[in-house]
Design a protein around this motif. Sequence first.
Motif, PDB file in Angstrom:
ATOM      1  N   ASP A 264      44.015  41.874  33.510  1.00  0.00           N
ATOM      2  CA  ASP A 264      43.122  40.863  34.391  1.00  0.00           C
ATOM      3  C   ASP A 264      41.894  40.413  33.585  1.00  0.00           C
ATOM      4  O   ASP A 264      41.104  39.445  34.008  1.00  0.00           O
ATOM      5  CB  ASP A 264      42.415  41.576  35.547  1.00  0.00           C
ATOM      6  CG  ASP A 264      43.747  41.934  36.554  1.00  0.00           C
ATOM      7  OD1 ASP A 264      44.800  41.422  36.329  1.00  0.00           O
ATOM      8  OD2 ASP A 264      43.396  42.958  37.331  1.00  0.00           O
ATOM      9  N   GLY A 265      41.687  40.688  32.292  1.00  0.00           N
ATOM     10  CA  GLY A 265      40.840  40.039  31.505  1.00  0.00           C
ATOM     11  C   GLY A 265      39.476  40.777  31.717  1.00  0.00           C
ATOM     12  O   GLY A 265      38.587  40.247  31.419  1.00  0.00           O
TER      13      GLY A 265
ATOM     14  N   GLY B 216      39.758  38.975  39.949  1.00  0.00           N
ATOM     15  CA  GLY B 216      40.639  37.857  40.014  1.00  0.00           C
ATOM     16  C   GLY B 216      40.109  36.895  38.767  1.00  0.00           C
ATOM     17  O   GLY B 216      39.096  37.061  38.178  1.00  0.00           O
ATOM     18  N   ARG B 217      40.424  35.693  39.023  1.00  0.00           N
ATOM     19  CA  ARG B 217      40.072  34.602  38.016  1.00  0.00           C
ATOM     20  C   ARG B 217      38.658  34.008  38.442  1.00  0.00           C
ATOM     21  O   ARG B 217      38.711  32.316  38.303  1.00  0.00           O
ATOM     22  CB  ARG B 217      41.267  33.674  37.922  1.00  0.00           C
ATOM     23  CG  ARG B 217      42.269  34.332  37.022  1.00  0.00           C
ATOM     24  CD  ARG B 217      43.490  33.136  37.095  1.00  0.00           C
ATOM     25  NE  ARG B 217      44.532  33.956  36.409  1.00  0.00           N
ATOM     26  CZ  ARG B 217      45.769  33.099  36.346  1.00  0.00           C
ATOM     27  NH1 ARG B 217      45.964  31.856  36.451  1.00  0.00           N
ATOM     28  NH2 ARG B 217      46.774  33.877  35.804  1.00  0.00           N
TER      29      ARG B 217
ATOM     30  N   GLN C  72      34.888  33.422  37.948  1.00  0.00           N
ATOM     31  CA  GLN C  72      33.775  33.648  36.816  1.00  0.00           C
ATOM     32  C   GLN C  72      32.528  34.067  37.508  1.00  0.00           C
ATOM     33  O   GLN C  72      31.774  33.295  37.976  1.00  0.00           O
ATOM     34  CB  GLN C  72      33.384  32.588  35.798  1.00  0.00           C
ATOM     35  CG  GLN C  72      32.479  32.821  34.667  1.00  0.00           C
ATOM     36  CD  GLN C  72      32.992  34.074  33.921  1.00  0.00           C
ATOM     37  OE1 GLN C  72      34.175  34.281  33.788  1.00  0.00           O
ATOM     38  NE2 GLN C  72      32.175  34.451  33.027  1.00  0.00           N
TER      39      GLN C  72
ATOM     40  N   LYS D 246      30.623  38.980  35.907  1.00  0.00           N
ATOM     41  CA  LYS D 246      31.094  38.631  34.795  1.00  0.00           C
ATOM     42  C   LYS D 246      30.488  37.816  33.890  1.00  0.00           C
ATOM     43  O   LYS D 246      31.003  37.047  32.993  1.00  0.00           O
ATOM     44  CB  LYS D 246      32.721  38.179  35.018  1.00  0.00           C
ATOM     45  CG  LYS D 246      33.563  39.378  35.385  1.00  0.00           C
ATOM     46  CD  LYS D 246      34.883  38.959  35.340  1.00  0.00           C
ATOM     47  CE  LYS D 246      35.418  37.923  36.678  1.00  0.00           C
ATOM     48  NZ  LYS D 246      36.702  37.878  36.517  1.00  0.00           N
TER      49      LYS D 246
ATOM     50  N   PRO E  57      44.416  25.854  37.922  1.00  0.00           N
ATOM     51  CA  PRO E  57      43.781  26.914  38.413  1.00  0.00           C
ATOM     52  C   PRO E  57      42.726  26.392  39.916  1.00  0.00           C
ATOM     53  O   PRO E  57      42.203  26.855  40.547  1.00  0.00           O
ATOM     54  CB  PRO E  57      42.578  27.236  37.611  1.00  0.00           C
ATOM     55  CG  PRO E  57      42.596  26.094  36.861  1.00  0.00           C
ATOM     56  CD  PRO E  57      43.942  25.353  36.808  1.00  0.00           C
TER      57      PRO E  57
ATOM     58  N   GLU F  53      52.298  37.608  40.142  1.00  0.00           N
ATOM     59  CA  GLU F  53      51.221  37.087  40.584  1.00  0.00           C
ATOM     60  C   GLU F  53      51.733  35.637  40.931  1.00  0.00           C
ATOM     61  O   GLU F  53      51.265  34.906  41.844  1.00  0.00           O
ATOM     62  CB  GLU F  53      50.179  37.106  39.698  1.00  0.00           C
ATOM     63  CG  GLU F  53      49.359  38.288  39.664  1.00  0.00           C
ATOM     64  CD  GLU F  53      50.001  39.368  38.586  1.00  0.00           C
ATOM     65  OE1 GLU F  53      51.086  39.056  37.907  1.00  0.00           O
ATOM     66  OE2 GLU F  53      49.666  40.460  38.530  1.00  0.00           O
TER      67      GLU F  53
ATOM     68  N   THR G 280      41.636  29.595  46.755  1.00  0.00           N
ATOM     69  CA  THR G 280      42.343  30.537  45.981  1.00  0.00           C
ATOM     70  C   THR G 280      42.669  31.741  46.480  1.00  0.00           C
ATOM     71  O   THR G 280      42.042  32.084  47.146  1.00  0.00           O
ATOM     72  CB  THR G 280      41.524  30.909  44.516  1.00  0.00           C
ATOM     73  OG1 THR G 280      40.762  29.673  44.192  1.00  0.00           O
ATOM     74  CG2 THR G 280      42.165  31.473  43.457  1.00  0.00           C
TER      75      THR G 280
END
Lengths: 323, 766
Positions: A40-41, A125-126, A128, A132, B72, B299, B682
């Motif tokens: 997941d980075g 999740g993605r 920011q 982070k 995204p 995902e 999201t």
Amino acid sequence: MIPNFRYVRPTTVAGVLEELARGDARLHAGGSDLLGCLRDGILAPRSVVSLAGVPELRGIRELAGGEVRIGAMTTLREIASHPLLRERYPGLAQAAGLVASPQLRNQGTLGGNLCQKPRCWYYRGRFQCARKGGDTCYAAEGENQYHCLFGGETCYYVHPSDLAPVLVALEATAHLLGRGGRRAVSLERFFLLPSQDFQRETVLEADEILAEVALPAPRPGAASVYRKVRERGSWDFALVGAAVALSRSDGVVEGARIVLSGVAAIPWRAQTAEKLLVGRRLNAALAAQAGAAASEGARPLAHNGYKVRMLQGVVEEALRSLA
Amino acid sequence: MKAGFGSQQGAAVPGGPPGTPAESSAATWGETLVVGAAVPRVDGWQRVTGTAVYPLDLQFPGMLHAAVLRCPHAHARVKRVDTSRAARMPGVRAVLTAASPGADVPWYPQRGKGPTSKLFDPHCRYAGEEVAAVAAETLFQAREALAVIDVEYEVLPCVAEMEEALLPGAPPIHGGGNRQNETLRYQRGDVAKGFAEADAVVELSFRTACEIHTPMEVHGSVARWEGDTLTVWDTTQGVFAVRDALASALGLPRAKVRVISQYMGGGFGSKLGLNKHTVMAALLARATGRPVKLFLSREETFLCVGNRPPNRLTVRAGAKKDGTLVALEMKALGTGGAYPHMPTSAYLVTDLYACPNVAVEEDNVFTNTGPGRPFRAPGFPPCAWALEQTIDALAEKLRIDPVELRLKNVPSVSQQRGGVPYTSTGLAECLRRGAEAFGWKAARARARGRGHLRRGVGVAAGMWGYDGEPRATASVSLFADGSALLNTGASDIGTGTKTVLAQVVAEELGIAPERVRIEHADTGTTQYAPASGGSQTVVVNAPAVREAAQQVRRELLELAAAALSRPQEELRLAGGAVVTPEGTAHPFASFQAFVASQPLVGVGRRHPHPKGKVALPFVAQFAEVEVNTRTGEVRVLRMLGAQDSGRVMNRLTFESQVFGGIVMGVGFALTEARVVDRRTGTVVNANWHDYKIPTIKDCPAELTCLPVDLQDRECNSVGAKGLGEPATIPTAAAIANAVYHAVGVRVTDTPASPVQIAALLQRREG
């Protein structure tokens, strides 16, 4: 996708510490959290240092005087099924048996369970998010049904471990090894709130490892229990959990620790509820009273108000099971 | 614009099969030997040992791996895509964008209005929309290349919640705004009059969460060209639907496109029709001259290959004192996400119970979320959740037992079809026999417990509203050694279709099911079958297979009768032999005429549905739960599914369908919900640990499957009705009714997890 990294498997603690000293390294114990973090980075270390080659980090032993030491690489399955632990620290064995699923308990370790990264879905999740390095905590105003009731300031995750609250309740001590030698930290002080340190979840330094956890010999009349509420019967983190450790003399509570999971970024001690118990005999009424007191200071977010009642109920249940 | 586009809807696109003859079908069986028996899966060994090859397993020499770059943002406009760096990355062989040859493919059709989007649309309407694709020597190289594609987005305001889509100032997702179509209305009788006459009226509002299909095998395809002929191995429920749409998308003749899906790892509706990634794999394969494999990550499957849309439903029901329903009304709001889809169904409100006055309004809006797709009984479980809880509340208000109230209102005809009779209607028997077998009366009367653990029982009923596309062809070849080859286009999506069809052949030809080899789900070599979905697979294909086998049987009996000088009627087929009334068995191979002319070949077709009648399945399910009033935890202790699906073709696969349907319903009731961050649009739980499908520990310890076979002789020539969908329709509602019985809290929203129940209990206690 997992980024490339250097993988090393030293065979001694000294070798591990040497690798950590080279910087930008992460430890690999069971890997069940590490691999997710890499994928997941969340983490992107240059080196991954396996602990699997170091035998002295594994195992459960009793010292003279009754203290029990559990190596950080001991699996959750071993803890859940160990006769000595089941007899003396039933709450710990219960908690280990309630973690995730059988497959993950075969793989997951004590050390890895205590050193998990936060489980917030924005963090994972993605997004920011602030943790982070971004400028927003998405959970504060977002989908925060799984987030904290206590101690949330600027970051609202809950500590995902089931073992941590029990170990705090049992007054366990973490033994850390670094190049400077060994230091012992009470488990209660091992975890850090975001307000104490925004980047780290524990007091472990980058060049230190958690080597083992020491459990003091149980006092006469000691009892412990862990009760976990989750949304499904397996493979799920706690919505709320309660660890209780008591010592009693002639039925009167002498010492009590009530530690909650799922409600704060650290195992959360319900001290008002603890104090209610001391000097009294545990019964159904007292359990309900202590349950109600356990939510003192809770500050629910928009979607996690249910946790208030749930923690009251789960504390009451845990206490009743020891009455 | 090209003639067609990717079909995202459930209905199979007509595929040019041989015409279906109009003469009536053969009478169904009386006693059977193989059909109905508990025959284990004919391919069970292969599936369990891993020797079954699924599309995801395929490897070809020189095969490339592809991955998709996704937007995204929930709502954005692509201003610029720069793939120059990606194209130079190690191992990269092709990059596909909107500008690539052949990539200008229209997508997401809206009935009567044409396509609403493209394969790569610069207007991205949900987080996960396709922007580019890369083929490389390895999957890692492909995904690494995606990371260096430079895209400039103009991020637009988004609307994630259906309740907000029509508010003033909501960002328009399509040119015509966010209302997908005018309010759909259904009306019969006069509901105002009905409610005025009612002695009791209840009204409840519900919200059901969006569910994700998450089949075991992720979605994907392998594409390979040989000259101008394209072969695609796709994990799909319907190879013919995929072939037709793919041929249209690429401008190819249907005969030059071959789609194969012999094993596939589940779909639940999300693998009906063509996917964008299949077109991309074909285009990348054409550009590189190499086979290309493109499978989504787990995902990705949470974002862009469908979902069960969220619904907001209000139901009002009115009845006379004696329980006679006099008025039913439903208002529904749903969103199929960013593209056209029918997100709600009022079917059960219009047809499950006899009611003279019914009114329905359905509103359908666009939101910046992933597109909806058929999901096991599309619209029905949400509708049952609402209707069956309302009926439960009505029963309480009338002080009538919930089973009795339902029995009071069983219709004899399909009112929704204007009074068409059913070939058989098992609603009453499902309720009666189910209640009896469950011990309903005793369980209902039993104390619910005084401590914090309360028990309750609940019931809910249902039916399925689709009788299938009556069009399929199959052939059967019988060899003199007693083995047979069955050719059918049907996909076995994990339900046991192959096993059931082999049983049909075995029944007719007197051979063991394991002597039947099945060639299936390949548009290049097998006969037409509609997509396996809509609970139609057995209903549509088994009669065609039976007719093919019957032809072979007749031919064999003719030649045997001639050889043995006996009348045909005296002979029967058993154990790979022709058996005389005296019990003498003449092996097939003993007939010279057979050996010389083998195989005997029969071709069968599915005949039209019976005229003037409709064949639909019915169901009633019963649940017992235990609720912890301190923590809000719900355990489903036991469930019983009483299922009128006509003949039980195979006791094992029948049970598997019912148990699987119930477990899926447990997920809908208790654990599953896609969670979308309202501000960013999201999905925050696009993975298998945050999106919670039930584990074995969440399944009821006691599951009972009670077939209610009314010996329907009219529905079709095998006597079976649909099963896969009705098995999951009332489950969640039965559980919710049991929770209400246990603790007196009406759980109107899914999932009824401790998160919600603890909050409801807290609210009730103040």
